[in-house]
Write a protein that holds these residues in place. Sequence first.
Motif, PDB file in Angstrom:
ATOM      1  N   GLY A 161      -8.164 -11.294 -20.140  1.00  8.32           N
ATOM      2  CA  GLY A 161      -8.400  -9.960 -19.601  1.00  8.32           C
ATOM      3  C   GLY A 161      -7.617  -9.698 -18.332  1.00  8.32           C
ATOM      4  N   VAL A 162      -6.836  -8.621 -18.317  1.00  8.96           N
ATOM      5  CA  VAL A 162      -6.073  -8.219 -17.141  1.00  8.96           C
ATOM      6  C   VAL A 162      -6.261  -6.713 -16.933  1.00  8.96           C
ATOM      7  CG1 VAL A 162      -4.333 -10.049 -17.295  1.00  8.96           C
ATOM      8  CG2 VAL A 162      -3.989  -7.898 -18.543  1.00  8.96           C
ATOM      9  N   ALA A 163      -6.065  -6.279 -15.691  1.00 10.76           N
ATOM     10  CA  ALA A 163      -6.248  -4.859 -15.382  1.00 10.76           C
ATOM     11  C   ALA A 163      -5.343  -4.449 -14.231  1.00 10.76           C
ATOM     12  CB  ALA A 163      -7.711  -4.574 -15.032  1.00 10.76           C
ATOM     13  N   TRP A 164      -5.057  -3.171 -14.187  1.00  8.11           N
ATOM     14  CA  TRP A 164      -4.261  -2.589 -13.108  1.00  8.11           C
ATOM     15  C   TRP A 164      -4.960  -1.336 -12.598  1.00  8.11           C
ATOM     16  CZ3 TRP A 164      -2.433  -4.472 -17.636  1.00  8.11           C
ATOM     17  CH2 TRP A 164      -1.414  -5.435 -17.598  1.00  8.11           C
ATOM     18  N   THR A 165      -4.947  -1.139 -11.298  1.00 10.65           N
ATOM     19  CA  THR A 165      -5.413   0.101 -10.702  1.00 10.65           C
ATOM     20  C   THR A 165      -4.243   0.739  -9.958  1.00 10.65           C
ATOM     21  OG1 THR A 165      -6.133  -1.085  -8.710  1.00 10.65           O
ATOM     22  CG2 THR A 165      -7.793  -0.682 -10.419  1.00 10.65           C
ATOM     23  N   THR A 166      -4.193   2.049  -9.970  1.00 12.17           N
ATOM     24  CA  THR A 166      -3.159   2.747  -9.218  1.00 12.17           C
ATOM     25  C   THR A 166      -3.737   4.047  -8.668  1.00 12.17           C
ATOM     26  OG1 THR A 166      -0.869   3.562  -9.252  1.00 12.17           O
ATOM     27  CG2 THR A 166      -2.225   4.076 -11.161  1.00 12.17           C
ATOM     28  N   GLY A 167      -3.156   4.505  -7.583  1.00 14.69           N
ATOM     29  CA  GLY A 167      -3.590   5.742  -6.959  1.00 14.69           C
ATOM     30  C   GLY A 167      -2.452   6.341  -6.162  1.00 14.69           C
ATOM     31  N   CYS A 168      -2.675   7.512  -5.623  1.00 19.67           N
ATOM     32  CA  CYS A 168      -1.642   8.148  -4.808  1.00 19.67           C
ATOM     33  C   CYS A 168      -2.301   8.977  -3.723  1.00 19.67           C
ATOM     34  CB  CYS A 168      -0.715   9.015  -5.655  1.00 19.67           C
ATOM     35  SG  CYS A 168      -1.536  10.323  -6.570  1.00 19.67           S
ATOM     36  N   GLY A 169      -1.660   8.995  -2.556  1.00 18.40           N
ATOM     37  CA  GLY A 169      -2.153   9.782  -1.449  1.00 18.40           C
ATOM     38  C   GLY A 169      -2.013  11.273  -1.702  1.00 18.40           C
ATOM     39  N   TYR A 170      -2.781  12.046  -0.948  1.00 19.97           N
ATOM     40  CA  TYR A 170      -2.854  13.489  -1.164  1.00 19.97           C
ATOM     41  C   TYR A 170      -1.508  14.171  -0.985  1.00 19.97           C
ATOM     42  CZ  TYR A 170      -5.061  18.100  -1.142  1.00 19.97           C
ATOM     43  OH  TYR A 170      -5.434  19.379  -1.448  1.00 19.97           O
ATOM     44  N   PHE A 171      -0.645  13.623  -0.135  1.00 19.14           N
ATOM     45  CA  PHE A 171       0.637  14.272   0.157  1.00 19.14           C
ATOM     46  C   PHE A 171       1.823  13.575  -0.503  1.00 19.14           C
ATOM     47  CE2 PHE A 171      -1.946  15.526   3.925  1.00 19.14           C
ATOM     48  CZ  PHE A 171      -1.951  16.890   3.682  1.00 19.14           C
ATOM     49  N   THR A 172       1.565  12.710  -1.463  1.00 20.38           N
ATOM     50  CA  THR A 172       2.666  12.048  -2.158  1.00 20.38           C
ATOM     51  C   THR A 172       3.125  12.888  -3.346  1.00 20.38           C
ATOM     52  OG1 THR A 172       1.148  10.831  -3.596  1.00 20.38           O
ATOM     53  CG2 THR A 172       1.817   9.765  -1.519  1.00 20.38           C
ATOM     54  N   GLN A 173       4.322  12.587  -3.816  1.00 23.65           N
ATOM     55  CA  GLN A 173       4.874  13.312  -4.955  1.00 23.65           C
ATOM     56  C   GLN A 173       4.034  13.117  -6.209  1.00 23.65           C
ATOM     57  OE1 GLN A 173       8.954  12.335  -5.753  1.00 23.65           O
ATOM     58  NE2 GLN A 173       9.138  13.737  -7.492  1.00 23.65           N
ATOM     59  N   GLY A 174       3.448  11.923  -6.359  1.00 23.71           N
ATOM     60  CA  GLY A 174       2.632  11.645  -7.532  1.00 23.71           C
ATOM     61  C   GLY A 174       1.346  12.440  -7.585  1.00 23.71           C
ATOM     62  N   ALA A 175       0.932  13.026  -6.476  1.00 24.81           N
ATOM     63  CA  ALA A 175      -0.325  13.787  -6.458  1.00 24.81           C
ATOM     64  C   ALA A 175      -0.198  15.114  -7.189  1.00 24.81           C
ATOM     65  CB  ALA A 175      -0.773  14.014  -5.015  1.00 24.81           C
TER      66      ALA A 175
ATOM     67  N   GLY B 104      -0.353   6.894   0.640  1.00 21.11           N
ATOM     68  CA  GLY B 104      -0.285   5.651  -0.116  1.00 21.11           C
ATOM     69  C   GLY B 104       0.098   5.846  -1.574  1.00 21.11           C
ATOM     70  N   ARG B 105       0.617   4.775  -2.161  1.00 22.44           N
ATOM     71  CA  ARG B 105       0.918   4.746  -3.611  1.00 22.44           C
ATOM     72  C   ARG B 105       0.782   3.301  -4.091  1.00 22.44           C
ATOM     73  NH1 ARG B 105       1.411   4.274  -8.319  1.00 22.44           N
ATOM     74  NH2 ARG B 105       2.808   5.401  -9.731  1.00 22.44           N
ATOM     75  N   PRO B 106      -0.432   2.735  -3.988  1.00 16.86           N
ATOM     76  CA  PRO B 106      -0.618   1.310  -4.304  1.00 16.86           C
ATOM     77  C   PRO B 106      -0.811   1.051  -5.792  1.00 16.86           C
ATOM     78  CG  PRO B 106      -2.682   2.238  -3.573  1.00 16.86           C
ATOM     79  CD  PRO B 106      -1.672   3.351  -3.476  1.00 16.86           C
TER      80      PRO B 106
ATOM     81  N   ARG C  27       0.815  -1.209   0.000  1.00 16.12           N
ATOM     82  CA  ARG C  27       0.000   0.000   0.000  1.00 16.12           C
ATOM     83  C   ARG C  27       0.853   1.265   0.000  1.00 16.12           C
ATOM     84  NH1 ARG C  27      -3.220  -1.390   3.865  1.00 16.12           N
ATOM     85  NH2 ARG C  27      -4.994  -1.980   2.582  1.00 16.12           N
ATOM     86  N   TYR C  28       1.989   1.218   0.682  1.00 16.04           N
ATOM     87  CA  TYR C  28       2.854   2.382   0.791  1.00 16.04           C
ATOM     88  C   TYR C  28       4.175   2.106   0.084  1.00 16.04           C
ATOM     89  CZ  TYR C  28      -0.532   3.552   4.392  1.00 16.04           C
ATOM     90  OH  TYR C  28      -1.704   3.812   5.054  1.00 16.04           O
ATOM     91  N   PRO C  29       4.698   3.083  -0.667  1.00 16.16           N
ATOM     92  CA  PRO C  29       5.972   2.862  -1.367  1.00 16.16           C
ATOM     93  C   PRO C  29       7.118   2.724  -0.376  1.00 16.16           C
ATOM     94  CG  PRO C  29       5.319   5.173  -1.520  1.00 16.16           C
ATOM     95  CD  PRO C  29       4.175   4.444  -0.885  1.00 16.16           C
ATOM     96  N   MET C  30       8.076   1.874  -0.739  1.00 13.66           N
ATOM     97  CA  MET C  30       9.238   1.669   0.129  1.00 13.66           C
ATOM     98  C   MET C  30      10.509   1.752  -0.708  1.00 13.66           C
ATOM     99  SD  MET C  30       8.344  -1.351   2.872  1.00 13.66           S
ATOM    100  CE  MET C  30       8.166  -2.586   1.593  1.00 13.66           C
ATOM    101  N   SER C  31      11.235   2.830  -0.560  1.00  8.54           N
ATOM    102  CA  SER C  31      12.556   2.922  -1.175  1.00  8.54           C
ATOM    103  C   SER C  31      13.549   2.228  -0.244  1.00  8.54           C
ATOM    104  CB  SER C  31      12.942   4.389  -1.383  1.00  8.54           C
ATOM    105  OG  SER C  31      12.894   5.095  -0.157  1.00  8.54           O
ATOM    106  N   PRO C  32      14.732   1.867  -0.764  1.00  7.30           N
ATOM    107  CA  PRO C  32      15.725   1.213   0.105  1.00  7.30           C
ATOM    108  C   PRO C  32      16.012   2.027   1.361  1.00  7.30           C
ATOM    109  CG  PRO C  32      16.403   1.091  -2.181  1.00  7.30           C
ATOM    110  CD  PRO C  32      15.194   1.975  -2.153  1.00  7.30           C
ATOM    111  N   GLY C  33      15.882   1.376   2.517  1.00  4.73           N
ATOM    112  CA  GLY C  33      16.131   2.062   3.786  1.00  4.73           C
ATOM    113  C   GLY C  33      14.987   2.925   4.280  1.00  4.73           C
TER     114      GLY C  33
END
Length: 296
Positions: free
Chosen positions: A218-232, A206-208, A179-185
């Motif tokens: 048939g395949v599908a992907w969903t993605t989203g980003c939390g309000y305070f993430t860089q992707g927002a 979140g950035r799931p 659910r939450y992104p994890m960079s090394p460390g």
Amino acid sequence: MPGISSVLSNIDRSFRYEAVFFPNIPPDAELAGYYTCVLPDGATVSYAEVTDRATSAPDGFAARAEDWISGKEALVVREYLRDAAGLSDEYVEVARHTTVRVSPGAGQMIATTVLYQQHSNDSDPGHEYFCLGSYIAMTPEEGWRNSGFCVSYDLDTAYYSLKPFGGFFSQSSPQTSPRYPMSPGDVVGKLLNTFDIFGIFSGLFGRPVGFHAHDTTGVAWTTGCGYFTQGATGSLNLTPVSKVVGIQPAANDTAWHVLAGIKIDTEPGWSRPGEQPASSSPWGHLVFIRKATGAA
């Protein structure tokens, strides 16, 4: 079907198939422009812009199309997609397409999809091997934030008299992520994934990515980003990739077929405090394919 008959095979590259993309326009939108050409290497490239029916299309479409096709950004996307797919040199690019979908007052999405064909598959004469890869980028207008979107691939798609090519997905990526992104460390991301089992803070941090296999076609992907993430506030990106095992048609079958339909659902789309833009219908593009003239 205008324009499809003008796509020529390249004998030097010995394509088994030739392909062309065409935008799939929903009822609440209109095609502002569509441009296609065959490059010297034999690959077909196309570009389209789609906007709401109530919005006038900006001038200068042809110049934007040519700039995109020959520009550095398109080259970077192609290289990134091939790396993400992890393809060997046996896979060659047959066709690629970009659709720019503008949602006035909220943001835009740029969706690039590339079709690759395995150049040598003589060990399995009953099947053809392809790979579909897309790079989807959502960006907000000022005052708005990205929320999320969904992308799906469907091999069981027809278009008027054109029938599905026939086949199944052999493998797809990415798979469902934490659910939450994890960079090394990243201690914070690790703690949130461990203890926030109900996703209480996912709307903020979140950035799931979720992967869904409906069946073999048939395949599908969903993605989203939390309000305070860089992707927002920047670019919310997704790179879905699927390998396709196609059923080889009869030797005398040179008709066009639909290899796949790529659908993009801009929901939840964009948001800002207390407001969301009007919902819009899913859009995307179709992959038309046929046996190349002179192919064995």
